[in-house]
Motif scaffolding. Sequence first.
Motif, mmCIF file in Angstrom:
data_model
loop_
_atom_site.group_PDB
_atom_site.id
_atom_site.type_symbol
_atom_site.label_atom_id
_atom_site.label_comp_id
_atom_site.label_asym_id
_atom_site.label_seq_id
_atom_site.Cartn_x
_atom_site.Cartn_y
_atom_site.Cartn_z
ATOM 1 N N ALA A 146 0.828 -1.204 0.000
ATOM 2 C CA ALA A 146 0.000 0.000 0.000
ATOM 3 C C ALA A 146 0.869 1.264 0.000
ATOM 4 N N ARG A 147 2.033 1.196 0.633
ATOM 5 C CA ARG A 147 2.949 2.343 0.658
ATOM 6 C C ARG A 147 4.035 2.232 -0.410
ATOM 7 N N GLY A 148 4.023 1.166 -1.186
ATOM 8 C CA GLY A 148 5.017 0.993 -2.235
ATOM 9 C C GLY A 148 6.328 0.412 -1.735
ATOM 10 N N TYR A 149 6.318 -0.259 -0.593
ATOM 11 C CA TYR A 149 7.522 -0.886 -0.049
ATOM 12 C C TYR A 149 7.590 -2.303 -0.588
ATOM 13 N N ILE A 150 8.631 -2.601 -1.363
ATOM 14 C CA ILE A 150 8.805 -3.935 -1.917
ATOM 15 C C ILE A 150 10.090 -4.535 -1.377
ATOM 16 N N SER A 151 10.112 -5.853 -1.290
ATOM 17 C CA SER A 151 11.275 -6.565 -0.777
ATOM 18 C C SER A 151 12.429 -6.511 -1.769
ATOM 19 N N TRP A 152 13.633 -6.482 -1.247
ATOM 20 C CA TRP A 152 14.813 -6.457 -2.111
ATOM 21 C C TRP A 152 14.993 -7.751 -2.882
ATOM 22 N N ILE A 153 14.269 -8.815 -2.490
ATOM 23 C CA ILE A 153 14.366 -10.070 -3.235
ATOM 24 C C ILE A 153 13.190 -10.258 -4.193
ATOM 25 N N SER A 154 12.306 -9.269 -4.292
ATOM 26 C CA SER A 154 11.172 -9.369 -5.211
ATOM 27 C C SER A 154 11.657 -9.247 -6.656
ATOM 28 N N PRO A 155 10.905 -9.768 -7.608
ATOM 29 C CA PRO A 155 11.312 -9.667 -9.016
ATOM 30 C C PRO A 155 11.522 -8.224 -9.483
ATOM 31 N N HIS A 186 16.270 8.126 -5.535
ATOM 32 C CA HIS A 186 16.699 8.943 -4.394
ATOM 33 C C HIS A 186 16.646 8.113 -3.114
ATOM 34 N N TYR A 187 17.387 8.583 -2.138
ATOM 35 C CA TYR A 187 17.501 7.900 -0.853
ATOM 36 C C TYR A 187 17.027 8.857 0.234
ATOM 37 N N GLU A 188 16.106 8.366 1.046
ATOM 38 C CA GLU A 188 15.565 9.166 2.140
ATOM 39 C C GLU A 188 15.166 8.229 3.262
ATOM 40 N N PRO A 189 15.069 8.747 4.484
ATOM 41 C CA PRO A 189 14.583 7.893 5.574
ATOM 42 C C PRO A 189 13.131 7.495 5.284
ATOM 43 N N LEU A 190 12.821 6.238 5.473
ATOM 44 C CA LEU A 190 11.474 5.744 5.185
ATOM 45 C C LEU A 190 10.610 5.820 6.444
ATOM 46 N N ALA A 191 9.337 6.109 6.236
ATOM 47 C CA ALA A 191 8.386 6.160 7.345
ATOM 48 C C ALA A 191 8.220 4.774 7.933
ATOM 49 N N THR A 192 8.030 4.686 9.233
ATOM 50 C CA THR A 192 7.841 3.378 9.873
ATOM 51 C C THR A 192 6.390 3.012 9.938
#
Length: 192
Positions: A146-155, A186-192
């Motif tokens: 929902a926030r667009g956070y995907i796993s680093w191992i995702s395709p 870009h790199y920024e702190p991500l919301a928790t």
Amino acid sequence: MNKAFTNEETAVDPFDDDDGEAASPLPQGARNYMTPGGHARLVAELEQLNKVERPALVATVSWAAGNGDRSENGDYIYGKKRLREIDRRIRFLVKRLDAAEVVDPAARRDDDNADRVYFGATVTVGDESGATRTVSIVGIDEIDTARGYISWISPMARALLKSREGDVVTLHTPAGAEELEVLRVHYEPLAT
């Protein structure tokens, strides 16, 4: 059936669903990368379980056990089942946190490779139809579509890794190959 004819060693407790942890989705030997926000969230959950939920539940189960017959005592039966669930989650969190390697995406902003996609990057991509979407590459315990956070191992993350702004990458999906253009990194702190 009479209880005398059941084998105690093979009897199955219908309330015991503690069949162990599921296999880790991490590749064999891979590190459990995590953002600082994701790490803090897991630490807070572990603390909540250890210091609040588990002690309160132990008190309830102790009270229920003192009420006599445990076979028909709903508070006792449910409490023991919930206690197993909490203990299983605590073991899972401890393992995850022990294997965690915290990577701060904000630290990469001033890096020479800040224009390349690595763990923690927030990437805007455009597809062939002109639609754009923004995703952030995070650890497997932080996925939130929902926030667009995907796993680093995702395709999608694997297709994007090490690309730069302006690169076109191929994402292989069940519907076929899809071309994605990297529009912004870009790199920024991500919301928790």
